[in-house]
Design a protein around this motif. Sequence first.
Motif, PDB file in Angstrom:
ATOM      1  N   MET A 146       0.673  -1.229   0.016  1.00 24.68           N
ATOM      2  CA  MET A 146      -0.022   0.085   0.209  1.00 24.68           C
ATOM      3  C   MET A 146       0.813   1.204   0.029  1.00 24.68           C
ATOM      4  SD  MET A 146      -3.504  -0.309   2.192  1.00 24.68           S
ATOM      5  CE  MET A 146      -4.211  -1.872   2.397  1.00 24.68           C
ATOM      6  N   SER A 147       1.938   1.386   0.521  1.00 24.32           N
ATOM      7  CA  SER A 147       2.947   2.380   0.723  1.00 24.32           C
ATOM      8  C   SER A 147       3.327   2.763  -0.755  1.00 24.32           C
ATOM      9  CB  SER A 147       4.079   2.262   1.369  1.00 24.32           C
ATOM     10  OG  SER A 147       4.670   1.300   1.117  1.00 24.32           O
ATOM     11  N   PHE A 148       3.321   1.491  -1.626  1.00 24.48           N
ATOM     12  CA  PHE A 148       3.986   2.009  -3.037  1.00 24.48           C
ATOM     13  C   PHE A 148       2.782   2.670  -3.806  1.00 24.48           C
ATOM     14  CE2 PHE A 148       6.735  -1.538  -2.491  1.00 24.48           C
ATOM     15  CZ  PHE A 148       8.047  -0.828  -2.692  1.00 24.48           C
ATOM     16  N   LYS A 149       1.590   2.251  -3.417  1.00 25.89           N
ATOM     17  CA  LYS A 149       0.402   2.935  -4.204  1.00 25.89           C
ATOM     18  C   LYS A 149       0.141   4.509  -3.710  1.00 25.89           C
ATOM     19  CE  LYS A 149      -2.744  -1.108  -4.878  1.00 25.89           C
ATOM     20  NZ  LYS A 149      -3.799  -1.304  -4.765  1.00 25.89           N
ATOM     21  N   THR A 150       0.280   4.808  -2.407  1.00 26.67           N
ATOM     22  CA  THR A 150       0.364   5.938  -1.884  1.00 26.67           C
ATOM     23  C   THR A 150       1.484   6.708  -2.403  1.00 26.67           C
ATOM     24  OG1 THR A 150      -0.374   4.956   0.288  1.00 26.67           O
ATOM     25  CG2 THR A 150       0.354   7.238   0.355  1.00 26.67           C
ATOM     26  N   LEU A 151       2.624   6.219  -2.491  1.00 31.36           N
ATOM     27  CA  LEU A 151       3.929   6.881  -2.934  1.00 31.36           C
ATOM     28  C   LEU A 151       3.753   7.259  -4.485  1.00 31.36           C
ATOM     29  CD1 LEU A 151       6.806   8.172  -2.453  1.00 31.36           C
ATOM     30  CD2 LEU A 151       7.762   5.757  -3.134  1.00 31.36           C
ATOM     31  N   GLY A 152       3.026   6.404  -5.173  1.00 28.01           N
ATOM     32  CA  GLY A 152       2.808   6.513  -6.519  1.00 28.01           C
ATOM     33  C   GLY A 152       1.856   7.361  -6.817  1.00 28.01           C
ATOM     34  N   ALA A 153       0.644   7.559  -6.084  1.00 30.72           N
ATOM     35  CA  ALA A 153      -0.210   8.641  -6.122  1.00 30.72           C
ATOM     36  C   ALA A 153       0.181  10.034  -5.771  1.00 30.72           C
ATOM     37  CB  ALA A 153      -1.602   8.297  -5.377  1.00 30.72           C
TER      38      ALA A 153
END
Length: 82
Positions: A1-8
């Motif tokens: 999830m942190s990758f999704k947040t970082l990507g967003a």
Amino acid sequence: MSFKTLGAASLLALSMLTLAGCDQAEKSAQQVLDKAAETAKQAIDDTHKAAEQALSEATQSVTGKEKPEDDAAKKPDSSQEI
């Protein structure tokens, strides 16, 4: 999830930078267009001024040619004086 947040977050930051870049490009383009419009207006004004001056000179030239004829017509002939 942190990758999704970082990507967003990265996508959002990139979008904001792109929009800021577009805004700056738009401002620059508007400045260029304003300068071009001002230059065109100045060229039109200069051309108009030159045309008015040429017309004035042409009118004076024609008027200058007519004046001696008018003066000659107003002067009495030497035969009339006798």
